[in-house]
Write a protein that holds these residues in place. Structure first.
Motif, PDB file in Angstrom:
ATOM      1  N   ILE A  60       0.841  -1.196   0.000  1.00 51.62           N
ATOM      2  CA  ILE A  60       0.000   0.000   0.000  1.00 51.62           C
ATOM      3  C   ILE A  60       0.875   1.245   0.000  1.00 51.62           C
ATOM      4  O   ILE A  60       1.670   1.465   0.907  1.00 51.62           O
ATOM      5  N   SER A  61       0.725   2.063  -1.052  1.00 48.69           N
ATOM      6  CA  SER A  61       1.441   3.341  -1.127  1.00 48.69           C
ATOM      7  C   SER A  61       0.640   4.461  -0.475  1.00 48.69           C
ATOM      8  O   SER A  61       1.202   5.362   0.143  1.00 48.69           O
ATOM      9  N   SER A  62      -0.683   4.422  -0.652  1.00 51.02           N
ATOM     10  CA  SER A  62      -1.544   5.416   0.003  1.00 51.02           C
ATOM     11  C   SER A  62      -2.944   4.841   0.141  1.00 51.02           C
ATOM     12  O   SER A  62      -3.321   3.914  -0.562  1.00 51.02           O
ATOM     13  N   GLY A  63      -3.709   5.424   1.073  1.00 50.20           N
ATOM     14  CA  GLY A  63      -5.060   4.940   1.325  1.00 50.20           C
ATOM     15  C   GLY A  63      -5.105   4.040   2.544  1.00 50.20           C
ATOM     16  O   GLY A  63      -4.084   3.701   3.138  1.00 50.20           O
ATOM     17  N   SER A  64      -6.307   3.632   2.915  1.00 51.30           N
ATOM     18  CA  SER A  64      -6.490   2.749   4.068  1.00 51.30           C
ATOM     19  C   SER A  64      -7.410   1.600   3.693  1.00 51.30           C
ATOM     20  O   SER A  64      -8.250   1.717   2.793  1.00 51.30           O
ATOM     21  N   THR A  65      -7.260   0.487   4.391  1.00 52.03           N
ATOM     22  CA  THR A  65      -7.996  -0.737   4.078  1.00 52.03           C
ATOM     23  C   THR A  65      -8.545  -1.372   5.346  1.00 52.03           C
ATOM     24  O   THR A  65      -8.041  -1.137   6.450  1.00 52.03           O
ATOM     25  N   LEU A  66      -9.577  -2.185   5.174  1.00 53.46           N
ATOM     26  CA  LEU A  66     -10.191  -2.930   6.270  1.00 53.46           C
ATOM     27  C   LEU A  66      -9.850  -4.404   6.122  1.00 53.46           C
ATOM     28  O   LEU A  66     -10.066  -4.993   5.061  1.00 53.46           O
ATOM     29  N   VAL A  67      -9.324  -5.003   7.180  1.00 54.94           N
ATOM     30  CA  VAL A  67      -9.082  -6.447   7.206  1.00 54.94           C
ATOM     31  C   VAL A  67     -10.264  -7.083   7.927  1.00 54.94           C
ATOM     32  O   VAL A  67     -10.526  -6.766   9.093  1.00 54.94           O
ATOM     33  N   THR A  68     -10.990  -7.936   7.245  1.00 55.58           N
ATOM     34  CA  THR A  68     -12.221  -8.500   7.808  1.00 55.58           C
ATOM     35  C   THR A  68     -12.216 -10.017   7.738  1.00 55.58           C
ATOM     36  O   THR A  68     -11.597 -10.619   6.860  1.00 55.58           O
ATOM     37  N   LEU A  69     -12.935 -10.610   8.669  1.00 60.52           N
ATOM     38  CA  LEU A  69     -13.099 -12.061   8.721  1.00 60.52           C
ATOM     39  C   LEU A  69     -14.562 -12.396   8.478  1.00 60.52           C
ATOM     40  O   LEU A  69     -15.448 -11.826   9.118  1.00 60.52           O
ATOM     41  N   ALA A  70     -14.842 -13.292   7.549  1.00 58.72           N
ATOM     42  CA  ALA A  70     -16.205 -13.705   7.234  1.00 58.72           C
ATOM     43  C   ALA A  70     -16.585 -14.923   8.060  1.00 58.72           C
ATOM     44  O   ALA A  70     -15.831 -15.897   8.130  1.00 58.72           O
ATOM     45  N   GLY A  71     -17.757 -14.881   8.684  1.00 58.86           N
ATOM     46  CA  GLY A  71     -18.247 -16.000   9.472  1.00 58.86           C
ATOM     47  C   GLY A  71     -19.005 -17.002   8.623  1.00 58.86           C
ATOM     48  O   GLY A  71     -19.179 -16.821   7.409  1.00 58.86           O
ATOM     49  N   ALA A  72     -19.481 -18.060   9.261  1.00 62.62           N
ATOM     50  CA  ALA A  72     -20.177 -19.133   8.537  1.00 62.62           C
ATOM     51  C   ALA A  72     -21.445 -18.643   7.854  1.00 62.62           C
ATOM     52  O   ALA A  72     -21.854 -19.171   6.827  1.00 62.62           O
ATOM     53  N   ASN A  73     -22.090 -17.607   8.420  1.00 57.06           N
ATOM     54  CA  ASN A  73     -23.331 -17.087   7.850  1.00 57.06           C
ATOM     55  C   ASN A  73     -23.128 -15.834   7.005  1.00 57.06           C
ATOM     56  O   ASN A  73     -24.074 -15.123   6.702  1.00 57.06           O
ATOM     57  N   GLY A  74     -21.875 -15.549   6.663  1.00 64.27           N
ATOM     58  CA  GLY A  74     -21.588 -14.409   5.807  1.00 64.27           C
ATOM     59  C   GLY A  74     -21.359 -13.106   6.544  1.00 64.27           C
ATOM     60  O   GLY A  74     -21.054 -12.099   5.910  1.00 64.27           O
ATOM     61  N   GLU A  75     -21.470 -13.096   7.875  1.00 64.15           N
ATOM     62  CA  GLU A  75     -21.243 -11.861   8.621  1.00 64.15           C
ATOM     63  C   GLU A  75     -19.755 -11.521   8.609  1.00 64.15           C
ATOM     64  O   GLU A  75     -18.901 -12.401   8.575  1.00 64.15           O
ATOM     65  N   ARG A  76     -19.460 -10.237   8.623  1.00 63.97           N
ATOM     66  CA  ARG A  76     -18.077  -9.774   8.613  1.00 63.97           C
ATOM     67  C   ARG A  76     -17.698  -9.198   9.971  1.00 63.97           C
ATOM     68  O   ARG A  76     -18.488  -8.516  10.609  1.00 63.97           O
ATOM     69  N   THR A  77     -16.463  -9.475  10.378  1.00 61.10           N
ATOM     70  CA  THR A  77     -15.931  -8.910  11.614  1.00 61.10           C
ATOM     71  C   THR A  77     -14.667  -8.136  11.281  1.00 61.10           C
ATOM     72  O   THR A  77     -13.803  -8.635  10.554  1.00 61.10           O
ATOM     73  N   LEU A  78     -14.562  -6.937  11.808  1.00 60.72           N
ATOM     74  CA  LEU A  78     -13.377  -6.124  11.575  1.00 60.72           C
ATOM     75  C   LEU A  78     -12.224  -6.635  12.428  1.00 60.72           C
ATOM     76  O   LEU A  78     -12.334  -6.739  13.644  1.00 60.72           O
ATOM     77  N   LEU A  79     -11.088  -6.960  11.786  1.00 61.68           N
ATOM     78  CA  LEU A  79      -9.902  -7.412  12.496  1.00 61.68           C
ATOM     79  C   LEU A  79      -8.869  -6.307  12.661  1.00 61.68           C
ATOM     80  O   LEU A  79      -8.180  -6.232  13.667  1.00 61.68           O
ATOM     81  N   ALA A  80      -8.752  -5.462  11.642  1.00 61.06           N
ATOM     82  CA  ALA A  80      -7.723  -4.427  11.688  1.00 61.06           C
ATOM     83  C   ALA A  80      -7.969  -3.424  10.579  1.00 61.06           C
ATOM     84  O   ALA A  80      -8.743  -3.670   9.645  1.00 61.06           O
ATOM     85  N   VAL A  81      -7.283  -2.293  10.685  1.00 65.17           N
ATOM     86  CA  VAL A  81      -7.256  -1.288   9.624  1.00 65.17           C
ATOM     87  C   VAL A  81      -5.798  -1.099   9.232  1.00 65.17           C
ATOM     88  O   VAL A  81      -4.940  -0.922  10.101  1.00 65.17           O
ATOM     89  N   ARG A  82      -5.501  -1.165   7.954  1.00 59.10           N
ATOM     90  CA  ARG A  82      -4.132  -1.027   7.460  1.00 59.10           C
ATOM     91  C   ARG A  82      -4.036   0.149   6.501  1.00 59.10           C
ATOM     92  O   ARG A  82      -4.957   0.381   5.711  1.00 59.10           O
ATOM     93  N   GLY A  83      -2.895   0.858   6.548  1.00 55.41           N
ATOM     94  CA  GLY A  83      -2.717   2.024   5.701  1.00 55.41           C
ATOM     95  C   GLY A  83      -1.404   1.992   4.945  1.00 55.41           C
ATOM     96  O   GLY A  83      -0.780   0.932   4.772  1.00 55.41           O
TER      97      GLY A  83
END
Length: 292
Positions: A120-143
């Motif tokens: 990543i040169s610029s910008g920010s991203t969301l690291v997410t984990l998908a559960g068995a039912n498709g729900e997303r959980t935020l694990l981290a933010v990376r820039g």
């Protein structure tokens, strides 16, 4: 140059890496440590006794949620750029041309093979984990200054999380063979693996926040990380996520997120955009409010 042979790593590094590999409780590592008569890796660093009482979870929760450094999105580790140095970072960036990815685009998908590493040169991203039912959980933010997806390339395993652009990002998509050759040439394998372990520890702290903290605390923590990683930080920072998307990321209802935001908006600490995003005007005040 192929993927890393984890059998060549020292025992402690291997056990810890295996324990954290898929963002799950360290059941296998626990058994190994007990068999060797060792303590288990503490979620915030160091080591602790696996048989500590349940109160340990409350201690961890307190150390995570009541620490302003964590709520502000402060890193528990160095960025990759700082880890390997400016010169090598510049050389790595030159391994692939720069590309622009729009906000909300999928950069890496959980379960996919590790065919490339994203710088990543610029910008920010969301690291997410998908559960068995498709729900997303935020694990981290990376820039900027971070690598994404390097662990899946290093150990030749499927990606353990997805990465989504939180805002427009400038990235370099480095093919796996080129990345591995570069890592081998400059003896970066062990530093990168230890760095990955530290990142997973941070993700476990975030998961604990999402599982145990009240909605305002969870939301403040997530917003703090987004502001910290944003490419442009001034008097105001725009978070280009709707309340629905924020609620999915922190495991809350949309109404719960709306209720948390309302008093902050009334006090002028944040505002809303027509497209559904948030304008953060005083992150420090928001953090102080949830810690009061």
């Amino acid at each position: 140059m192929g993927a890393v042979d984890l059998a060549t790593l020292d025992r402690a590094a291997l056990v810890e890496l295996e324990a954290q590999r898929l963002w799950r409780p360290a059941g296998l590592a626990e058994r190994k440590f007990r068999a060797q008569g060792l303590g288990g890796p503490d979620r915030c660093g160091g080591h602790s006794d696996w048989n500590r009482p349940v109160g340990f979870l409350h201690e961890l929760r307190a150390s995570s949620l009541c620490n302003p450094r964590n709520l502000k999105g402060g890193h528990m580790y160095l960025r990759h750029e700082s880890l390997i140095g400016d010169q090598l970072w510049s050389e790595m960036r030159n391994l692939a041309p720069e590309r622009i990815r729009p906000a909300k685009s999928m950069l890496l998908r959980q379960g996919d093979p590790g065919t490339q590493v994203i710088l990543i040169s610029s910008g920010s991203t969301l690291v997410t984990l998908a559960g068995a039912n498709g729900e997303r959980t935020l694990l981290a933010v990376r820039g900027a200054g971070e690598l994404l997806g390097e662990l899946a390339v290093l150990d030749a395993q499927p990606r353990s999380a997805s990465v989504i652009a939180a805002e427009p990002c400038r990235v370099h998509l480095i093919p796996a063979p080129d990345f591995l050759a570069f890592v081998h040439k400059h003896d970066l394998t062990i530093p990168l693996l230890r760095h990955a372990i530290a990142r997973v520890r941070e993700a476990e702290v975030v998961r604990l926040e999402m599982a145990t903290a009240p909605v305002p605390v969870r939301l403040a923590a997530a917003l703090g990380r987004l502001v910290q990683a944003a490419s442009r930080r001034g008097a105001e920072t725009v978070v280009r996520l709707t309340q629905t998307e924020l609620s999915q990321l922190i495991g809350a209802s949309r109404n719960g997120v709306g209720s948390a935001i309302r008093p902050w908006r009334e006090r002028g600490w944040l505002g809303t955009e027509a497209g559904g995003g948030l304008v953060i005007r005083d992150m420090q005040a928001i953090q102080a409010d949830v810690l009061a």
